[in-house]
Design an enzyme around this catalytic site. Structure first.
Site, PDB file in Angstrom:
ATOM      1  N   ASP A   1      -6.238  -9.370   5.950  1.00 14.46           N
ATOM      2  CA  ASP A   1      -7.088  -9.917   6.767  1.00 14.46           C
ATOM      3  C   ASP A   1      -8.497  -9.373   6.072  1.00 14.46           C
ATOM      4  O   ASP A   1      -8.747  -8.906   4.950  1.00 14.46           O
ATOM      5  CB  ASP A   1      -7.166  -9.330   8.263  1.00 14.46           C
TER       6      ASP A   1
ATOM      7  N   HIS B   1       0.946  -1.076  -0.044  1.00 14.54           N
ATOM      8  CA  HIS B   1       0.065   0.011   0.024  1.00 14.54           C
ATOM      9  C   HIS B   1       0.862   1.301   0.050  1.00 14.54           C
ATOM     10  O   HIS B   1       1.728   1.319   0.703  1.00 14.54           O
ATOM     11  CB  HIS B   1      -1.060   0.108   1.284  1.00 14.54           C
TER      12      HIS B   1
HETATM   13  C1  GAR Z   1       1.253   0.969  -6.227  1.00 15.68           C
HETATM   14  O1  GAR Z   1       1.592   2.053  -5.944  1.00 15.68           O
HETATM   15  C2  GAR Z   1       0.488   0.241  -5.065  1.00 15.68           C
HETATM   16  O2  GAR Z   1       1.356   0.423  -3.932  1.00 15.68           O
HETATM   17  C3  GAR Z   1      -0.963   0.695  -5.271  1.00 15.68           C
HETATM   18  O3  GAR Z   1      -1.201   0.729  -6.664  1.00 15.68           O
HETATM   19  C4  GAR Z   1       0.097   0.913  -7.437  1.00 15.68           C
HETATM   20  C5  GAR Z   1       0.219  -0.084  -8.424  1.00 15.68           C
HETATM   21  O4  GAR Z   1       1.228   0.072  -9.303  1.00 15.68           O
HETATM   22  N1  GAR Z   1      -1.705  -0.008  -4.469  1.00 15.68           N
HETATM   23  C6  GAR Z   1      -2.681   0.279  -3.710  1.00 15.68           C
HETATM   24  O5  GAR Z   1      -3.213   1.518  -4.007  1.00 15.68           O
HETATM   25  C7  GAR Z   1      -3.601  -0.599  -3.238  1.00 15.68           C
HETATM   26  N2  GAR Z   1      -4.452  -0.133  -2.148  1.00 15.68           N
HETATM   27  P1  GAR Z   1       2.188  -1.037 -10.427  1.00 15.68           P
HETATM   28  O6  GAR Z   1       0.766  -1.417 -11.182  1.00 15.68           O
HETATM   29  O7  GAR Z   1       2.897  -0.244 -11.167  1.00 15.68           O
HETATM   30  O8  GAR Z   1       2.736  -1.920  -9.274  1.00 15.68           O
END
Ligand code: GAR
Length: 198
Positions: free
Chosen positions: A147, A110
């Site tokens: 979870d 996250h």
């Molecule tokens: C990342 O920044 C990840 O942390 C976020 O989506 C992006 C995906 O990037 N996830 C969330 O926000 C989950 N709540 P990526 O496809 O380039 O890895």
């Protein structure tokens, strides 16, 4: 060998960080068995394909409801004897039946320091927009177990990143990825593979 499935929805830069860490022997004893996307145009699937990893799209809308989707996904991953499910930018909230099947074997990255800027509605760029709107001077990323709540599972690893004057959500997102996400996600997987985390 820890067999992982990486679940994705978009660009897949976190998937790439895991692939690179394995290629560079920084992440050992781990194999990416599968990449699963909920979107057929996710660039992450191309990244998987380019590296000879099986990439497949399984869409919630092709199932009667969220539970049917979760049950199918769980069976599919069990058929491939997956040890650990890695949510790397996977933007579908998984149903409880899925969490039950993989209890304590699902982790998520996250893009904030939980408990800030997390939970319902906080994903992707929205997280960084909220951090800038609040005026925080430090943000970062968190790897945590999944979870049944939204971003509520036990925290495995966090890394802080400074907000700089003039940051836009896009600039901050990139810095958080480079300095935190791409570092701690492979590290957390390594710690799990080494059984350093219970
Ligand atoms: C990342 O920044 C990840 O942390 C976020 O989506 C992006 C995906 O990037 N996830 C969330 O926000 C989950 N709540 P990526 O496809 O380039 O890895």
């Amino acid at each position: 060998m820890l067999k992982i499935a990486v679940l994705v929805s978009g660009g897949g830069t976190n998937l790439q960080a895991i692939i690179d860490a394995i290629d560079n022997h920084k992440l050992t004893g781990v194999t990416i068995e599968l990449v699963v996307s909920n979107k057929d145009d996710a660039y992450a699937l191309t990244r998987a394909n380019d590296h000879g990893i099986t990439g497949i799209c399984i869409r919630p809308k092709d199932y009667a409801d969220k539970d049917a989707y979760g049950r199918y996904l769980a069976e599919f991953l069990k058929d491939h004897e997956i040890d650990l499910v890695v949510l790397a930018g996977f933007l579908v909230v998984l149903p409880e039946c899925f969490i039950d099947e993989f209890e304590n074997r699902i982790i998520n990255i996250h893009p904030s320091l939980i408990p800030s800027f997390c939970g319902d509605g906080f994903y992707g760029l929205k997280v960084h927009e909220a951090a800038l709107a609040r005026g925080v001077k430090v943000t970062g990323a968190t790897v945590h177990y999944v979870d049944k709540g939204c971003d509520t599972g036990p925290i495995i690893m966090q890394k802080a990143v400074y907000v700089e004057p003039g940051d836009t959500p896009e600039i901050l997102q990139r810095r958080v990825m480079e300095q935190a996400e791409w570092v701690i996600l492979p590290q957390a997987i390594q710690n799990i593979a080494n059984r350093q985390i219970r």
